[in-house]
Design a protein around this motif. Structure first.
Motif, PDB file in Angstrom:
ATOM      1  N   GLY A   1      45.617  85.488  52.686  1.00 55.82           N
ATOM      2  CA  GLY A   1      44.274  84.985  52.436  1.00 55.82           C
ATOM      3  C   GLY A   1      44.124  83.524  52.799  1.00 55.82           C
ATOM      4  N   GLY A   2      45.181  82.900  53.287  1.00 56.56           N
ATOM      5  CA  GLY A   2      45.093  81.534  53.778  1.00 56.56           C
ATOM      6  C   GLY A   2      45.106  80.449  52.723  1.00 56.56           C
ATOM      7  N   SER A   3      45.371  80.780  51.462  1.00 59.14           N
ATOM      8  CA  SER A   3      45.307  79.747  50.417  1.00 59.14           C
ATOM      9  C   SER A   3      46.666  79.441  49.798  1.00 59.14           C
ATOM     10  CB  SER A   3      44.330  80.173  49.315  1.00 59.14           C
ATOM     11  OG  SER A   3      44.786  81.356  48.697  1.00 59.14           O
ATOM     12  N   GLY A   4      47.750  80.007  50.328  1.00 56.21           N
ATOM     13  CA  GLY A   4      49.062  79.817  49.719  1.00 56.21           C
ATOM     14  C   GLY A   4      49.497  78.379  49.639  1.00 56.21           C
TER      15      GLY A   4
ATOM     16  N   ALA B   1      40.204  66.896  46.899  1.00 58.97           N
ATOM     17  CA  ALA B   1      39.803  67.182  45.523  1.00 58.97           C
ATOM     18  C   ALA B   1      39.494  68.656  45.285  1.00 58.97           C
ATOM     19  CB  ALA B   1      38.588  66.346  45.149  1.00 58.97           C
ATOM     20  N   TYR B   2      39.322  69.444  46.327  1.00 60.40           N
ATOM     21  CA  TYR B   2      38.924  70.839  46.159  1.00 60.40           C
ATOM     22  C   TYR B   2      40.085  71.818  46.181  1.00 60.40           C
ATOM     23  CZ  TYR B   2      34.386  68.821  46.993  1.00 60.40           C
ATOM     24  OH  TYR B   2      33.269  68.045  46.905  1.00 60.40           O
TER      25      TYR B   2
END
Length: 178
Positions: free
Chosen positions: A110-113, A161-162
């Motif tokens: 999902g590309g967020s690891g 920050a996100y």
């Protein structure tokens, strides 16, 4: 009917009642650490604590709160609890499986690891049977894929920050009267 109220109950020998907390020591690590352990274990700097039990019958309650992650899809990062130089609170031996207190499998699905920092906790009641100074520490390790072990940070560690964050980890020990 009469009621007797007391502040403390002692045994005939005058020792404190079992289960009473006699002392608490904590170490908090709020900065980051990163290294390549490979399949070898190494101490995590800033995650050790020393305690001197007041009696050989005392037990030590150890609380772990460790935030870590590895660096690739195929890698596993591991932690284990050590008393002085003895591994404690680890799984049973089973073939070539590593014995640890906790492990994280880095996953970029999902590309967020790269934004993950995972928490691994543990509670262990130890019986060191000593009145000598005793060190409890956390070690980190990886696998044969030359895993980079990240403590208290994401792999990417971008100033964003996100998505990226910084965390803190701790080891706490309590002497419990035996």
């Amino acid at each position: 009917m009469s009621t007797l109220k007391v502040n403390d109950i002692q045994t005939i020998t005058g020792t404190p009642n079992r289960g009473k907390i006699l002392q608490i020591v904590q170490t908090v690590k709020s900065d980051t650490f990163a290294t390549s352990f490979g399949a070898v274990w190494g101490d995590l700097p800033g995650l050790s604590v020393n305690i001197t039990p007041s009696s050989t019958s005392s037990r030590i309650l150890v609380l772990l709160d460790i935030k870590f992650i590895g660096d690739t899809d195929a890698s596993i990062s591991r932690i284990k609890l050590v008393r002085n130089s003895t591994d404690i609170y680890i799984g049973d031996a089973a073939g070539s499986r590593p014995r640890s207190s906790g492990a994280q499998n880095y996953n970029t699905s999902g590309g967020s690891g790269g934004y993950n920092v995972l928490a691994s906790g543990g509670i262990y009641l130890d019986s060191p049977a000593t009145t000598s100074a005793t060190t409890y520490k956390v070690q980190g390790g990886g696998d044969s894929n030359a895993t980079i072990f990240y403590l208290n940070r994401t792999e990417s560690d971008r100033d964003n920050a996100y998505t990226d964050t910084r965390t803190a980890s701790s080891i706490t020990v309590m002497e419990v009267a035996g």
